[in-house]
Each structure stands twice: as C-alpha cells, then as structure tokens.
Design a protein around this motif. Structure first.
Motif, PDB file in Angstrom:
ATOM      1  N   VAL A  53       0.848  -1.184   0.000  1.00 38.78           N
ATOM      2  CA  VAL A  53       0.000   0.000   0.000  1.00 38.78           C
ATOM      3  C   VAL A  53       0.889   1.241   0.000  1.00 38.78           C
ATOM      4  O   VAL A  53       2.053   1.191   0.353  1.00 38.78           O
ATOM      5  CB  VAL A  53      -0.951   0.048   1.227  1.00 38.78           C
ATOM      6  CG1 VAL A  53      -1.917  -1.110   1.191  1.00 38.78           C
ATOM      7  CG2 VAL A  53      -0.176   0.055   2.521  1.00 38.78           C
ATOM      8  N   GLN A  54       0.285   2.356  -0.361  1.00 40.72           N
ATOM      9  CA  GLN A  54       0.977   3.635  -0.304  1.00 40.72           C
ATOM     10  C   GLN A  54       0.161   4.552   0.587  1.00 40.72           C
ATOM     11  O   GLN A  54      -1.051   4.693   0.410  1.00 40.72           O
ATOM     12  CB  GLN A  54       1.120   4.231  -1.694  1.00 40.72           C
ATOM     13  CG  GLN A  54       1.816   5.563  -1.690  1.00 40.72           C
ATOM     14  CD  GLN A  54       1.954   6.134  -3.091  1.00 40.72           C
ATOM     15  OE1 GLN A  54       1.444   5.594  -4.055  1.00 40.72           O
ATOM     16  NE2 GLN A  54       2.644   7.251  -3.188  1.00 40.72           N
ATOM     17  N   ILE A  55       0.836   5.183   1.527  1.00 37.84           N
ATOM     18  CA  ILE A  55       0.163   6.086   2.464  1.00 37.84           C
ATOM     19  C   ILE A  55       0.773   7.471   2.289  1.00 37.84           C
ATOM     20  O   ILE A  55       1.984   7.622   2.214  1.00 37.84           O
ATOM     21  CB  ILE A  55       0.352   5.600   3.917  1.00 37.84           C
ATOM     22  CG1 ILE A  55      -0.249   4.214   4.075  1.00 37.84           C
ATOM     23  CG2 ILE A  55      -0.250   6.591   4.889  1.00 37.84           C
ATOM     24  CD1 ILE A  55       0.011   3.584   5.416  1.00 37.84           C
ATOM     25  N   TRP A  56      -0.089   8.469   2.176  1.00 37.11           N
ATOM     26  CA  TRP A  56       0.380   9.836   2.098  1.00 37.11           C
ATOM     27  C   TRP A  56      -0.610  10.721   2.838  1.00 37.11           C
ATOM     28  O   TRP A  56      -1.732  10.340   3.113  1.00 37.11           O
ATOM     29  CB  TRP A  56       0.575  10.292   0.660  1.00 37.11           C
ATOM     30  CG  TRP A  56      -0.692  10.468  -0.106  1.00 37.11           C
ATOM     31  CD1 TRP A  56      -1.433  11.592  -0.230  1.00 37.11           C
ATOM     32  CD2 TRP A  56      -1.389   9.459  -0.834  1.00 37.11           C
ATOM     33  NE1 TRP A  56      -2.536  11.356  -0.997  1.00 37.11           N
ATOM     34  CE2 TRP A  56      -2.544  10.051  -1.386  1.00 37.11           C
ATOM     35  CE3 TRP A  56      -1.171   8.109  -1.079  1.00 37.11           C
ATOM     36  CZ2 TRP A  56      -3.445   9.345  -2.144  1.00 37.11           C
ATOM     37  CZ3 TRP A  56      -2.069   7.415  -1.856  1.00 37.11           C
ATOM     38  CH2 TRP A  56      -3.186   8.042  -2.378  1.00 37.11           C
TER      39      TRP A  56
END
Length: 70
Positions: A53-56
């Motif tokens: 996943v990518q979290i920003w």
C-alpha cells in the motif's frame, strides 16, 4: 534488391537520413518497451506484491497559509 541498392547508392544523403531514422525509431521503441515492461508487466520484487500500500497525507491548512492574497 540490386535495383534498390543502386538507388540508395546514388543518393547517399537520403540513405543516411533513412538509416538514421530507422535506427532512431528502433532504439526508441526498444527503450520504451523495456521501460514499460519493467514498470508495468513484470511482478514487483516482493514476496506478496498485492499487499503493498501507499500512504500519504495532505495538509490543506498549511497550503492556505502559504498563499499570498493581494
């Protein structure tokens, strides 16, 4: 083939431009395929790539303070 070679030898400028265009086209296509193949088609080098996943975060209140109103 003999006729085609004779015609190309008669106009060396056209021959050079045609060969350079072919070489450039082949090189660009090879590079584009290599990059797209590596980025999109091959699996990621992780054990379970479907779980990545990518979290920003975004901070709109910081951006609104930075803008200058006249």
């Amino acid at each position: 083939m003999k006729h085609a070679i004779r015609q190309l030898l008669k106009s060396p400028g056209f021959t050079i431009v045609a060969l350079a265009t072919l070489a450039l086209g082949i090189g660009v296509n090879t590079t584009a395929f290599t990059v797209l193949n590596r980025l999109l088609l091959q699996m990621l080098p992780f054990r379970e790539p479907d779980r990545l996943v990518q979290i920003w975060a975004s901070y709109p209140q910081i951006r609104s303070r930075a803008t200058v109103t006249r």
